[in-house]
Scaffold this active site. Structure first.
Site, PDB file in Angstrom:
ATOM      1  N   ASP A 102      -7.131  -4.998   2.218  1.00 37.88           N
ATOM      2  CA  ASP A 102      -7.164  -4.131   1.026  1.00 37.88           C
ATOM      3  C   ASP A 102      -5.776  -4.089   0.388  1.00 37.88           C
ATOM      4  O   ASP A 102      -4.902  -4.940   0.638  1.00 37.88           O
ATOM      5  CB  ASP A 102      -7.693  -2.748   1.438  1.00 37.88           C
TER       6      ASP A 102
ATOM      7  N   ARG B  51      -1.558   7.865 -10.777  1.00 38.40           N
ATOM      8  CA  ARG B  51      -1.259   7.079  -9.580  1.00 38.40           C
ATOM      9  C   ARG B  51      -0.099   6.112  -9.851  1.00 38.40           C
ATOM     10  O   ARG B  51      -0.127   4.961  -9.437  1.00 38.40           O
ATOM     11  CB  ARG B  51      -2.498   6.300  -9.117  1.00 38.40           C
TER      12      ARG B  51
ATOM     13  N   ASP C 188     -10.814  -3.520  -7.813  1.00 36.79           N
ATOM     14  CA  ASP C 188     -10.636  -2.067  -7.881  1.00 36.79           C
ATOM     15  C   ASP C 188     -10.143  -1.655  -9.270  1.00 36.79           C
ATOM     16  O   ASP C 188      -9.669  -2.497 -10.063  1.00 36.79           O
ATOM     17  CB  ASP C 188      -9.603  -1.657  -6.810  1.00 36.79           C
TER      18      ASP C 188
ATOM     19  N   ASP D 218     -15.119   6.815  -2.032  1.00 37.90           N
ATOM     20  CA  ASP D 218     -14.048   6.866  -1.030  1.00 37.90           C
ATOM     21  C   ASP D 218     -14.349   7.910   0.038  1.00 37.90           C
ATOM     22  O   ASP D 218     -13.635   8.006   1.028  1.00 37.90           O
ATOM     23  CB  ASP D 218     -12.706   7.203  -1.700  1.00 37.90           C
TER      24      ASP D 218
HETATM   25  C1  DGJ Z   1      -9.372   3.012  -4.110  1.00 43.20           C
HETATM   26  C2  DGJ Z   1     -10.513   2.425  -3.344  1.00 43.20           C
HETATM   27  O1  DGJ Z   1     -11.660   3.173  -3.544  1.00 43.20           O
HETATM   28  C3  DGJ Z   1     -10.154   2.333  -1.876  1.00 43.20           C
HETATM   29  O2  DGJ Z   1     -11.236   1.828  -1.143  1.00 43.20           O
HETATM   30  C4  DGJ Z   1      -8.931   1.455  -1.722  1.00 43.20           C
HETATM   31  O3  DGJ Z   1      -9.236   0.141  -2.075  1.00 43.20           O
HETATM   32  C5  DGJ Z   1      -7.802   1.997  -2.572  1.00 43.20           C
HETATM   33  N1  DGJ Z   1      -8.190   2.202  -3.923  1.00 43.20           N
HETATM   34  C6  DGJ Z   1      -6.620   1.072  -2.538  1.00 43.20           C
HETATM   35  O4  DGJ Z   1      -5.619   1.459  -3.385  1.00 43.20           O
END
Ligand code: DGJ
Length: 725
Positions: free
Chosen positions: A368, A445, A480, A550
């Site tokens: 990731d 962020r 993402d 998440d």
């Molecule tokens: C948000 C995603 O939903 C997570 O699973 C992960 O990939 C983070 N971003 C990484 O920054």
């Protein structure tokens, strides 16, 4: 014929497997809607034409003999702004004279097998022309010369149709499109409820049912993404509609940006349902000869309640939305390092994940966020898509080779549409992000949003991604997108076109996704947006699965996955077993099994007992793979009806297999638990795989199963697998 035209009465009739949709060419070529609902044999519905109370209502159309006709109350097929219809309208253009009075009338039509694609936009597809029939209606505004083509497609064997619109400026003057909804349905009564899916980060797609009132009500996104806050889904259902019975009209927009789904009240008792691009944040300049296509709206009708509606969406999307290699073949079982390590990992550490994964029968390791630039936290490096070799202990190729040598495939994370303020890319190209002159850019962020309306920006980012994927053995990409769009302006568009940027951004993202799927047809792509912030059919067209949330707590996931299941099939729902504490591995596995299934935790921490459970889960993943991905869903106890328990079933299409899952959120003290199953064949006999007991389908559905003695403490769960003798 699924689509017919009765030339005597000038009536169009679209028959799906469950519904009829009827409209007519009225005097002066007005297109009037007549009916949408359960299937009917009739095509002459002139007696059904809705007029309400007329004479007092201006403006009467002097060109029409029928003095009772009034645009104020008529049910229009594609209502326009400013011509006597005072409700929310579907279409408005501001013409060269500066006013936005618009009036489309029928010109011609054609009916043909198959379905056209929509330029630059995702849409449902046919596998052969016999899968669907399409009606195209050409309408024109006599004053401006602007035309609209209304597209209607009926899918054979489904209670489903799609609608979209293409606008063509056939005049010699530029016009501005101010609103262009994808679908509009006028109903002549008010007795409905509206169902929508609201949420936020970590609690996406909660079910909400509200009565349709005498107001304009609805949902929207203005965030540039379809969003966590509301999903581009809405249903209009009868007052008595429940999971199993009653009429349900489901609407879902194949679009990933700003949308609106609304229901406007008509003073005489009807309602107007609209779905499409949100007009508040949209505008489009159309030069003579230019065309503009709206996104596609999917419309499902079921008279078997919400369950019937969901099952139709699921089959339709499995067969006609999700594309490519991964639509129908088995997908890899993966482990993702995000929840275990965040960005604090090394190549060596991830190799240990792969070693454990191999022992457990997991197929793929996904690395990731954090492998590029100098990204050790979320403050930097988005846009600097250069491998951090120091972190990985060498070139990416060598690191992947170590993983592959274990027999494990490799996947990687990108966030292509974003740029960190602390990045080389931002230092070199500060104008490449969305911004407006003279204003601070909101930061979220620590990142800004790249201006994906610009081809040069897209080309640059895509070339970096392409090189990394082409030069390395990458089998999977997680795409993402972790913030909403603000200060939405583009440095290269003139002021008169700045209202286009939201939509151009979406088109730009689609263009890059399209290139990715064409250049790498074997790549499995999982979409993600801070969890499920862009869980929509537009994304599913490019990425067959989407990280659902998440929040990986299995009890919270019940709400999220139930809501998601209203229109999205289990094969699309990214769901992993994680280290969350509220339930044991058993329940985490049972909930994740109702999705793509995978792991999101450090496998080096597993105890021998954990390993036994996980090995069983992996074998169950294989055992139930087809049933869960291709079976029919029956929601037996929904969290929106009970805060204590949830239960759902998957039943194979031939009704020879079924898997029941029950989860207890809060223990019910001292009460018997009898559960009536659904979707089985009453004539068949089923054996319970665990107990060996045999029951008829009729018994299971009418008397039910006595589950009182099954585990039911807080967080407990169990499954029962049934198959025919
Ligand atoms: C948000 C995603 O939903 C997570 O699973 C992960 O990939 C983070 N971003 C990484 O920054």
């Amino acid at each position: 014929m699924p689509i017919s035209f009765d030339s005597e009465h000038r009536v169009f009739k679209l028959d799906t497997a469950t519904s009829s949709y009827v409209f007519e060419i009225y005097e002066q070529n007005y297109l009037l809607h007549l009916y949408y609902g359960a299937k009917i044999p009739d095509s002459n519905l002139s007696a059904h034409r809705y007029k309400g109370w007329f004479a007092s209502h201006a403006p009467l159309n002097i060109n029409i003999d029928d003095t009772q006709f009034s645009p104020d109350v008529s049910m229009f097929e594609y209502p326009c702004e400013g011509s006597g219809d005072f409700r929310e309208t579907a279409f408005a253009i501001r013409n060269a004279d500066g006013n936005n009075t618009t009036d489309l009338r029928y010109v011609s039509h054609k009916i043909y097998p198959g379905k056209p694609v929509i330029d630059g936009l995702p849409s449902l597809h046919v596998n052969s022309d016999s899968d669907a029939d399409t009606l195209e209606i050409l309408m024109r505004d006599a004053v401006t010369g602007v035309s609209a083509i209304l597209y209607y497609t009926v899918f054979s064997g489904y209670g489903a149709m799609t609608r979209s619109v293409k606008i063509i400026n056939e005049s010699d003057k530029a016009v501005e499109i101010e609103r262009v909804f994808s679908t509009c349905v006028d109903f002549n009564t008010h007795d409905y409820d509206m169902i929508t899916l609201y949420g936020n980060w970590l609690r996406e797609r909660n079910f909400e049912r509200t009565p349709v009132k005498h107001i304009k009500q609805g949902i929207y996104s203005r965030r540039g993404l379809s969003s966590h806050a509301q999903n581009p889904f809405g249903a209009i259902v009868g007052k008595d509609t429940n999971e199993e019975y009653g009429s349900a009209y489901g609407f879902n927009l194949v679009y990933s940006g700003n949308f609106e789904f609304s229901c406007d009240s008509e003073p005489h008792g009807g309602i107007r349902v609209l779905m499409g691009i949100n007009p508040d944040t949209f505008g489009w300049h159309l030069e003579p000869g230019d065309k503009f296509s709206s996104p596609e709206a999917v419309m499902v009708y079921s008279n078997e309640g919400l369950g019937g509606m969901s099952r139709t969406f699921h089959r339709l999307y499995t067969n006609h939305l999700i594309r490519g290699k991964w639509a129908h073949i088995k997908r890899p079982l993966l482990i993702n390092n995000w929840e275990a390590t965040g960005m604090d990992f090394t190549g060596d550490k991830l190799v240990t994940f792969a070693e454990r994964a191999k022992e457990l029968g997991i197929d793929m390791l996904v690395m990731d966020d954090g492998w590029f630039g100098k990204r050790d936290d979320d403050k930097s490096s988005l846009g600097d898509w250069q491998v951090n070799e120091e972190k990985l202990g060498g070139p990416l190729k060598d690191f992947i080779a170590r993983i592959n040598a274990l027999g494990i495939k490799f996947g990687i994370w990108f966030e292509p549409e974003m740029i960190s303020r602390d990045s080389n890319l931002y230092r070199e190209h500060p104008d490449w992000c969305l911004h407006v002159p003279g204003r601070e850019k909101s930061i979220a962020r620590y990142q800004y949003v790249l201006d994906f309306s610009r081809k040069d920006v897209r080309d640059y980012i895509y070339s970096l991604m392409k090189d990394i994927i082409a030069e390395n053995n990458i089998a999977y990409v997680k795409w993402d997108c972790n913030r909403s769009l603000s200060e939405v302006g583009s440095a290269i568009l003139p002021p008169g076109r700045q209202k286009e940027v939201f939509h151009r951004f979406v088109l730009g993202t689609y263009e890059v996704m399209d290139r990715l799927t064409i250049d790498f047809p074997d790549l499995l792509i999982e979409n993600c947006s801070s969890g499920g912030g862009r869980f929509d059919p537009g994304m599913l067209y490019f990425t067959p699965q989407i990280w659902c949330s998440d929040n990986t707590d299995p009890v919270d996931r019940i709400d999220i996955q139930f809501g998601t299941s209203l229109c999205y099939p289990a094969s699309t729902v990214g769901a992993h077993v994680s280290a969350s504490k509220r339930a044991g591995f058993g329940t985490k596995g049972n909930v994740a099994l109702w999705g793509t299934f995978g792991y999101e935790l450090d496998p080096n921490t597993f105890t021998p007992e954990d390993i036994d459970i996980i090995k069983d889960q992996v074998s169950e993943y294989h055992k139930y793979y087809d049933l869960i991905r291709n079976g029919d869903l029956y929601r037996l106890i929904s969290p929106w009806e009970s805060d204590r328990r949830a239960a759902w079933m998957m039943v194979s299409e031939d009704k020879n297999e079924a898997l029941l899952t029950c989860v207890t959120m809060r223990k019910e003290w001292g009460e018997a638990f009898i559960l009536k199953l659904r979707g089985l064949d009453p004539e068949k006999y089923y054996v319970d795989d665990t107990t060996g007991e045999v029951y008829s389908g009729a018994l299971l559905m009418n008397a039910g199963l006595n589950l009182t003695d099954y585990p039911q403490n807080d967080g407990d769960s169990f499954k029962i697998y049934l198959r025919t003798l």
